[in-house]
Motif scaffolding. Structure first.
Motif, PDB file in Angstrom:
ATOM      1  N   UNK A   1      37.097  39.766  49.983  1.00  0.00           N
ATOM      2  CA  UNK A   1      37.424  40.142  48.605  1.00  0.00           C
ATOM      3  C   UNK A   1      38.279  41.399  48.658  1.00  0.00           C
ATOM      4  N   UNK A   2      39.374  41.386  47.907  1.00  0.00           N
ATOM      5  CA  UNK A   2      40.294  42.516  47.854  1.00  0.00           C
ATOM      6  C   UNK A   2      40.300  43.152  46.466  1.00  0.00           C
ATOM      7  N   UNK A   3      40.540  44.436  46.426  1.00  0.00           N
ATOM      8  CA  UNK A   3      40.780  45.163  45.168  1.00  0.00           C
ATOM      9  C   UNK A   3      39.717  44.871  44.110  1.00  0.00           C
ATOM     10  N   UNK A   4      38.497  44.678  44.579  1.00  0.00           N
ATOM     11  CA  UNK A   4      37.382  44.527  43.660  1.00  0.00           C
ATOM     12  C   UNK A   4      37.131  43.121  43.186  1.00  0.00           C
ATOM     13  N   UNK A   5      38.197  42.414  42.744  1.00  0.00           N
ATOM     14  CA  UNK A   5      37.964  41.172  41.998  1.00  0.00           C
ATOM     15  C   UNK A   5      38.935  40.052  42.353  1.00  0.00           C
ATOM     16  N   UNK A   6      39.396  40.024  43.617  1.00  0.00           N
ATOM     17  CA  UNK A   6      40.306  38.968  44.067  1.00  0.00           C
ATOM     18  C   UNK A   6      39.858  38.506  45.449  1.00  0.00           C
TER      19      UNK A   6
ATOM     20  N   UNK B   1      41.278  44.252  38.510  1.00  0.00           N
ATOM     21  CA  UNK B   1      41.715  44.575  39.866  1.00  0.00           C
ATOM     22  C   UNK B   1      41.802  46.094  40.055  1.00  0.00           C
ATOM     23  N   UNK B   2      41.285  46.551  41.163  1.00  0.00           N
ATOM     24  CA  UNK B   2      41.337  47.968  41.526  1.00  0.00           C
ATOM     25  C   UNK B   2      42.570  48.184  42.404  1.00  0.00           C
ATOM     26  N   UNK B   3      43.690  48.456  41.777  1.00  0.00           N
ATOM     27  CA  UNK B   3      44.961  48.557  42.497  1.00  0.00           C
ATOM     28  C   UNK B   3      44.981  49.711  43.483  1.00  0.00           C
ATOM     29  N   UNK B   4      44.111  50.687  43.302  1.00  0.00           N
ATOM     30  CA  UNK B   4      44.123  51.880  44.158  1.00  0.00           C
ATOM     31  C   UNK B   4      43.266  51.735  45.407  1.00  0.00           C
ATOM     32  N   UNK B   5      42.443  50.696  45.445  1.00  0.00           N
ATOM     33  CA  UNK B   5      41.498  50.558  46.569  1.00  0.00           C
ATOM     34  C   UNK B   5      41.450  49.097  47.008  1.00  0.00           C
ATOM     35  N   UNK B   6      42.243  48.760  48.002  1.00  0.00           N
ATOM     36  CA  UNK B   6      42.331  47.365  48.455  1.00  0.00           C
ATOM     37  C   UNK B   6      41.007  46.855  49.014  1.00  0.00           C
ATOM     38  N   UNK B   7      40.192  47.746  49.553  1.00  0.00           N
ATOM     39  CA  UNK B   7      38.945  47.313  50.193  1.00  0.00           C
ATOM     40  C   UNK B   7      37.753  47.264  49.234  1.00  0.00           C
ATOM     41  N   UNK B   8      37.972  47.615  47.984  1.00  0.00           N
ATOM     42  CA  UNK B   8      36.870  47.612  47.018  1.00  0.00           C
ATOM     43  C   UNK B   8      36.366  46.183  46.788  1.00  0.00           C
ATOM     44  N   UNK B   9      35.056  46.040  46.629  1.00  0.00           N
ATOM     45  CA  UNK B   9      34.444  44.750  46.303  1.00  0.00           C
ATOM     46  C   UNK B   9      33.389  44.993  45.231  1.00  0.00           C
ATOM     47  N   UNK B  10      33.663  44.556  44.004  1.00  0.00           N
ATOM     48  CA  UNK B  10      32.670  44.718  42.952  1.00  0.00           C
ATOM     49  C   UNK B  10      31.423  43.911  43.294  1.00  0.00           C
ATOM     50  N   UNK B  11      30.279  44.448  42.945  1.00  0.00           N
ATOM     51  CA  UNK B  11      29.024  43.785  43.291  1.00  0.00           C
ATOM     52  C   UNK B  11      28.938  42.393  42.673  1.00  0.00           C
ATOM     53  N   UNK B  12      29.354  42.263  41.409  1.00  0.00           N
ATOM     54  CA  UNK B  12      29.288  40.949  40.770  1.00  0.00           C
ATOM     55  C   UNK B  12      30.218  39.944  41.458  1.00  0.00           C
ATOM     56  N   UNK B  13      31.346  40.420  41.985  1.00  0.00           N
ATOM     57  CA  UNK B  13      32.268  39.530  42.690  1.00  0.00           C
ATOM     58  C   UNK B  13      31.641  39.037  43.993  1.00  0.00           C
ATOM     59  N   UNK B  14      30.965  39.939  44.693  1.00  0.00           N
ATOM     60  CA  UNK B  14      30.302  39.548  45.945  1.00  0.00           C
ATOM     61  C   UNK B  14      29.191  38.541  45.683  1.00  0.00           C
ATOM     62  N   UNK B  15      28.414  38.782  44.632  1.00  0.00           N
ATOM     63  CA  UNK B  15      27.297  37.890  44.319  1.00  0.00           C
ATOM     64  C   UNK B  15      27.811  36.482  44.002  1.00  0.00           C
ATOM     65  N   UNK B  16      28.825  36.410  43.156  1.00  0.00           N
ATOM     66  CA  UNK B  16      29.360  35.098  42.771  1.00  0.00           C
ATOM     67  C   UNK B  16      30.022  34.416  43.955  1.00  0.00           C
ATOM     68  N   UNK B  17      30.765  35.176  44.733  1.00  0.00           N
ATOM     69  CA  UNK B  17      31.419  34.609  45.914  1.00  0.00           C
ATOM     70  C   UNK B  17      30.390  34.007  46.859  1.00  0.00           C
ATOM     71  N   UNK B  18      29.307  34.724  47.091  1.00  0.00           N
ATOM     72  CA  UNK B  18      28.267  34.229  48.001  1.00  0.00           C
ATOM     73  C   UNK B  18      27.609  32.964  47.456  1.00  0.00           C
ATOM     74  N   UNK B  19      27.349  32.925  46.157  1.00  0.00           N
ATOM     75  CA  UNK B  19      26.728  31.746  45.558  1.00  0.00           C
ATOM     76  C   UNK B  19      27.654  30.531  45.658  1.00  0.00           C
ATOM     77  N   UNK B  20      28.924  30.745  45.367  1.00  0.00           N
ATOM     78  CA  UNK B  20      29.870  29.629  45.418  1.00  0.00           C
ATOM     79  C   UNK B  20      30.035  29.123  46.841  1.00  0.00           C
ATOM     80  N   UNK B  21      30.147  30.039  47.784  1.00  0.00           N
ATOM     81  CA  UNK B  21      30.293  29.619  49.181  1.00  0.00           C
ATOM     82  C   UNK B  21      29.067  28.842  49.652  1.00  0.00           C
ATOM     83  N   UNK B  22      27.886  29.281  49.254  1.00  0.00           N
ATOM     84  CA  UNK B  22      26.665  28.567  49.634  1.00  0.00           C
ATOM     85  C   UNK B  22      26.683  27.147  49.071  1.00  0.00           C
TER      86      UNK B  22
END
Length: 260
Positions: A247-252, A173-194
């Motif tokens: 997605x918040x803080x990179x990985x949530x 988790x990127x506690x300093x940046x609430x709006x951060x979205x790690x690329x791998x998190x976005x990819x997995x999130x999109x696949x799961x949602x699909x």
């Protein structure tokens, strides 16, 4: 949609602070409370009650559990005094055949995966609530089949609240940046949602052959497992919508899923 069938929810519950904060996510939960039919009772499957075996709370008055540390005193003072439903707990235990379900008469209660969300959806705490635990030794497929066996309860006015987070890696988790979205998190999130939207349940249950991005995104299985319960509760003519899809803080991820 079957007008006699209660909806079911998967909610990305995020931080316990959502219980006392007003933000875009809690506003959506409040809006859900305004549009959802009033259930006879609620069955909650929370990421925060892991047990050896599967149990359901069977007490008349479940306690509010503050299962976290390092938060403001205001959060620890919160109570969600919903009644339990021992009869429903017994019926759940008697309905599931694929696995033995034990009754917990006194030990657990309602943890923050349950009450931090319900305090917004049903703030009056006037609907009975029982919690179903997650057997830490059960397979994803076993969890899914428990939900399948319980899906008929939706026809009886029971609302299921499945509470976790699809993407949940607190170590990164990127506690300093609430709006951060790690690329791998976005990819997995999109696949799961699909896969959710296409009804590809098998691919959401069997993740053994997925790549390292999935291992990063779902390194904490207990927060993913409540999604499998929602999938098991889904019936053929249900509609499905996503909400709080961020997605918040990179990985949530806070993504929620409503079936009705």
């Amino acid at each position: 949609m079957n007008e006699k069938r209660m909806p079911a929810l998967f909610v990305g519950h995020g931080s316990p602070m959502n219980a006392i904060e007003e933000n875009q996510f809690t506003k959506t939960w409040k809006n859900l409370g305004a549009i959802l039919p009033v259930p006879k009772a609620i069955v909650s499957i929370s990421a925060h009650w892991e047990t050896n075996g599967t149990f359901v709370t069977g007490m008349e008055h479940p306690k509010t559990i503050h299962d976290f540390g390092g938060f403001p005193s205001e959060l620890y003072q919160m109570q969600y005094p919903a009644k339990g439903n021992p009869d429903l707990a017994k019926k759940i235990a008697n309905t599931v055949n694929s696995k033995e379900i034990g009754i917990d008469p006194a030990n657990w209660g309602l943890d923050h995966g349950t009450w931090s969300v319900l305090v917004h959806i049903y703030p009056q705490a006037n609907i009975p609530v029982v919690q179903l635990s997650l057997d830490r030794y059960a397979t994803f497929e076993q969890h899914y089949h428990i939900a399948k066996e319980l899906s008929s309860f939706r026809e009886e006015g029971i609302l299921f609240l499945c509470s976790g987070n699809i993407i949940h890696n607190l170590r990164l988790v990127d506690w300093r940046n609430a709006s951060n979205q790690y690329e791998w998190a976005k990819i997995v999130s999109d696949k799961i949602k699909q896969r959710i939207l296409l009804g590809e349940h098998s691919s959401l249950i069997h993740l053994d052959n997925e790549d390292d991005a999935f291992k990063l995104a779902i390194n904490s299985a207990e927060h993913y497992i409540p999604l499998l319960y929602l999938l098991g509760l889904q019936q053929e003519n249900d509609s499905l919508t996503l909400f709080n899809d961020e997605i918040l803080m990179g990985s949530l991820s806070m993504t929620g899923v409503l079936i009705k």
